[in-house]
Design a protein around this motif. Structure first.
Motif, PDB file in Angstrom:
ATOM      1  N   ALA A 139     -69.857 -12.998-131.892  1.00  0.00           N
ATOM      2  CA  ALA A 139     -68.254 -13.028-130.890  1.00  0.00           C
ATOM      3  C   ALA A 139     -66.947 -12.462-132.204  1.00  0.00           C
ATOM      4  N   GLU A 140     -66.927 -11.569-132.012  1.00  0.00           N
ATOM      5  CA  GLU A 140     -65.481 -11.535-132.534  1.00  0.00           C
ATOM      6  C   GLU A 140     -63.780 -11.610-131.953  1.00  0.00           C
ATOM      7  N   HIS A 141     -63.485 -11.521-132.586  1.00  0.00           N
ATOM      8  CA  HIS A 141     -61.961 -11.323-132.204  1.00  0.00           C
ATOM      9  C   HIS A 141     -60.946 -10.888-133.018  1.00  0.00           C
ATOM     10  N   ASP A 142     -60.060 -10.114-132.314  1.00  0.00           N
ATOM     11  CA  ASP A 142     -59.326  -9.084-133.851  1.00  0.00           C
ATOM     12  C   ASP A 142     -60.251  -8.527-135.221  1.00  0.00           C
ATOM     13  N   GLY A 143     -61.250  -8.091-135.270  1.00  0.00           N
ATOM     14  CA  GLY A 143     -61.733  -8.203-136.728  1.00  0.00           C
ATOM     15  C   GLY A 143     -62.368  -9.718-137.583  1.00  0.00           C
ATOM     16  N   ARG A 144     -62.333 -10.830-136.497  1.00  0.00           N
ATOM     17  CA  ARG A 144     -63.087 -12.024-137.720  1.00  0.00           C
ATOM     18  C   ARG A 144     -64.366 -12.293-136.710  1.00  0.00           C
ATOM     19  N   LEU A 145     -64.606 -13.439-137.466  1.00  0.00           N
ATOM     20  CA  LEU A 145     -66.149 -13.298-136.946  1.00  0.00           C
ATOM     21  C   LEU A 145     -65.894 -14.702-136.373  1.00  0.00           C
ATOM     22  N   MET A 146     -66.924 -15.234-135.331  1.00  0.00           N
ATOM     23  CA  MET A 146     -67.229 -16.498-134.827  1.00  0.00           C
ATOM     24  C   MET A 146     -68.586 -17.088-134.813  1.00  0.00           C
ATOM     25  N   LEU A 147     -68.491 -18.338-136.075  1.00  0.00           N
ATOM     26  CA  LEU A 147     -70.231 -18.635-136.768  1.00  0.00           C
ATOM     27  C   LEU A 147     -70.156 -20.603-136.640  1.00  0.00           C
ATOM     28  N   GLY A 148     -70.870 -20.784-136.380  1.00  0.00           N
ATOM     29  CA  GLY A 148     -71.181 -22.351-135.989  1.00  0.00           C
ATOM     30  C   GLY A 148     -71.855 -23.253-137.189  1.00  0.00           C
ATOM     31  N   ARG A 149     -71.606 -24.258-137.025  1.00  0.00           N
ATOM     32  CA  ARG A 149     -72.902 -24.888-137.616  1.00  0.00           C
ATOM     33  C   ARG A 149     -73.174 -26.536-136.636  1.00  0.00           C
ATOM     34  N   GLY A 150     -74.737 -26.119-136.664  1.00  0.00           N
ATOM     35  CA  GLY A 150     -74.702 -27.535-136.371  1.00  0.00           C
ATOM     36  C   GLY A 150     -75.170 -28.455-136.089  1.00  0.00           C
ATOM     37  N   LYS A 151     -74.736 -29.262-135.580  1.00  0.00           N
ATOM     38  CA  LYS A 151     -75.257 -30.895-135.842  1.00  0.00           C
ATOM     39  C   LYS A 151     -76.755 -31.004-136.396  1.00  0.00           C
ATOM     40  N   GLY A 152     -76.495 -32.120-137.818  1.00  0.00           N
ATOM     41  CA  GLY A 152     -77.872 -31.768-138.689  1.00  0.00           C
ATOM     42  C   GLY A 152     -77.788 -30.402-139.813  1.00  0.00           C
ATOM     43  N   TRP A 153     -77.113 -29.673-139.990  1.00  0.00           N
ATOM     44  CA  TRP A 153     -77.125 -28.385-140.455  1.00  0.00           C
ATOM     45  C   TRP A 153     -76.507 -29.044-141.659  1.00  0.00           C
ATOM     46  N   PRO A 154     -76.827 -28.686-143.211  1.00  0.00           N
ATOM     47  CA  PRO A 154     -76.637 -28.630-143.982  1.00  0.00           C
ATOM     48  C   PRO A 154     -75.231 -28.911-144.481  1.00  0.00           C
ATOM     49  N   GLU A 155     -73.841 -29.241-145.451  1.00  0.00           N
ATOM     50  CA  GLU A 155     -72.883 -28.484-145.466  1.00  0.00           C
ATOM     51  C   GLU A 155     -72.669 -27.917-145.834  1.00  0.00           C
ATOM     52  N   GLY A 156     -71.552 -26.778-145.091  1.00  0.00           N
ATOM     53  CA  GLY A 156     -71.456 -25.515-145.756  1.00  0.00           C
ATOM     54  C   GLY A 156     -72.638 -24.561-144.757  1.00  0.00           C
ATOM     55  N   ARG A 157     -73.607 -24.852-143.862  1.00  0.00           N
ATOM     56  CA  ARG A 157     -74.033 -23.763-143.751  1.00  0.00           C
ATOM     57  C   ARG A 157     -73.745 -23.189-141.988  1.00  0.00           C
ATOM     58  N   PHE A 158     -73.558 -21.727-142.053  1.00  0.00           N
ATOM     59  CA  PHE A 158     -73.197 -21.127-141.157  1.00  0.00           C
ATOM     60  C   PHE A 158     -73.700 -20.619-140.544  1.00  0.00           C
ATOM     61  N   SER A 159     -74.332 -20.311-138.745  1.00  0.00           N
ATOM     62  CA  SER A 159     -75.439 -18.987-138.894  1.00  0.00           C
ATOM     63  C   SER A 159     -74.612 -18.461-137.684  1.00  0.00           C
ATOM     64  N   ALA A 160     -75.263 -17.494-136.138  1.00  0.00           N
ATOM     65  CA  ALA A 160     -74.746 -17.355-134.952  1.00  0.00           C
ATOM     66  C   ALA A 160     -74.532 -17.881-133.843  1.00  0.00           C
ATOM     67  N   LEU A 161     -74.127 -18.314-133.227  1.00  0.00           N
ATOM     68  CA  LEU A 161     -74.586 -19.283-131.981  1.00  0.00           C
ATOM     69  C   LEU A 161     -75.821 -18.967-131.810  1.00  0.00           C
ATOM     70  N   ALA A 162     -76.172 -20.088-130.587  1.00  0.00           N
ATOM     71  CA  ALA A 162     -77.562 -19.488-130.316  1.00  0.00           C
ATOM     72  C   ALA A 162     -77.935 -20.505-128.718  1.00  0.00           C
ATOM     73  N   GLY A 163     -78.673 -19.732-127.747  1.00  0.00           N
ATOM     74  CA  GLY A 163     -79.282 -20.527-126.887  1.00  0.00           C
ATOM     75  C   GLY A 163     -79.982 -20.214-126.271  1.00  0.00           C
ATOM     76  N   PHE A 164     -81.015 -20.814-125.364  1.00  0.00           N
ATOM     77  CA  PHE A 164     -81.880 -20.747-124.328  1.00  0.00           C
ATOM     78  C   PHE A 164     -81.614 -19.835-123.009  1.00  0.00           C
ATOM     79  N   VAL A 165     -82.165 -18.788-122.833  1.00  0.00           N
ATOM     80  CA  VAL A 165     -81.572 -18.445-121.256  1.00  0.00           C
ATOM     81  C   VAL A 165     -82.581 -18.774-120.407  1.00  0.00           C
ATOM     82  N   GLU A 166     -81.667 -19.456-119.580  1.00  0.00           N
ATOM     83  CA  GLU A 166     -81.633 -20.041-118.520  1.00  0.00           C
ATOM     84  C   GLU A 166     -82.784 -19.632-117.338  1.00  0.00           C
ATOM     85  N   PRO A 167     -83.797 -19.689-115.989  1.00  0.00           N
ATOM     86  CA  PRO A 167     -83.840 -19.045-115.143  1.00  0.00           C
ATOM     87  C   PRO A 167     -83.090 -18.784-114.015  1.00  0.00           C
ATOM     88  N   GLY A 168     -82.962 -17.716-113.712  1.00  0.00           N
ATOM     89  CA  GLY A 168     -82.190 -16.539-112.899  1.00  0.00           C
ATOM     90  C   GLY A 168     -80.524 -15.945-114.003  1.00  0.00           C
TER      91      GLY A 168
END
Length: 264
Positions: A139-168
């Protein structure tokens, strides 16, 4: 028995490598007498035609993808063809190891269709290897990119957000819901970019891009340790190994998505 057939060498679900860093192979003689074998396909690389198999391990593994650093290192060392083959084999044999009993009646099941199906001898139900769709999005906003670090991930490691597709849900709805749930951001203009099978244990990662309607974050701290917006310069520097965050490994679709974003 075809002694020319090949058996993929696995230590449980871990790949074994030969002296050249490629996937190691044996013959069907290496399989245990009572092993369940699944057919992976035909190898025509040397001008001949050899059947390729893998043996189902005693137990499967549905642990989180970050739980095995040794496996991550081995996967990063594999060339693309071997990585794709291992990923498919791992998903298939892991499914067999975790589905030895019928989900309908609880009776034991047996492999069928060369390992691409399991049948119940009691209620005659047929079971097939599953693939779980997961959206992974930039996801981007005004030319900046949104990235996240999941719980339990190494410090400083960022990636794209993700999640399962739910029924329907559609893919677009899943992207919008996941971004809102994890970062508190509404998005628009969801577009598809690329996909990747992901054998942890059996996901299809559906890579997407979208535009955030604002940059006012409201982070779900039960799932995310951090969510931040990064400038294009910060993202480019990080991908070059000299930026404010550690990027996803090259074999992950998140790395491909970030490369794509930098080129657009």
């Amino acid at each position: 028995m075809n002694w020319k057939a090949r058996l993929l060498a696995l230590d449980a679900l871990m790949p074994s490598l030969d002296d050249y860093g490629r996937l190691a192979w044996g013959s069907l003689a290496d399989a245990a007498e009572d092993a369940e074998l699944v057919f992976l396909g035909l190898d025509r690389s040397d001008g001949g035609e050899r059947a390729c198999f893998a043996a189902v391990p005693p137990r499967g593994d549905a642990s989180p993808r970050m739980a095995n650093p040794q496996l991550w290192a081995l996967m990063a060392s594999l060339e693309p063809g071997d990585l794709a083959l291992y990923g498919g084999a791992r998903s298939l044999v892991d499914w067999h190891a975790r589905h030895r009993f019928c989900a309908q009646c609880g009776a034991p099941t047996k492999p069928a269709k060369a390992g691409w199906q399991r049948n119940c001898g009691a209620c005659h139900a047929q079971h097939f290897p599953r693939t779980d769709p997961v959206t992974i999005m930039l996801a981007e906003h005004d030319g900046r990119l949104m990235l996240g670090r999941g719980k339990g991930w190494p410090e400083g490691r960022f990636s794209a957000l993700a999640g399962f597709v739910e029924p329907g849900e559609t893919i677009e709805e899943a992207v919008a819901r996941e971004v809102f749930e994890e970062a508190g951001i509404r998005v628009r203009d969801v577009t598809y970019v690329a996909s990747q099978p992901w054998p942890f244990p059996s996901q299809l990662m559906i890579g997407c891009h979208c535009h955030a309607l604002s940059d006012e974050l409201e982070i779900d701290t039960t799932e995310m340790a951090e969510v931040r917006f990064f400038t294009r310069e910060e993202v480019a520097a990080s991908m070059a190994g000299d930026g404010p965050f550690a990027t996803p490994p090259r074999h992950a679709i998140a790395h491909t998505l970030i490369e794509w974003w930098l080129k657009t």
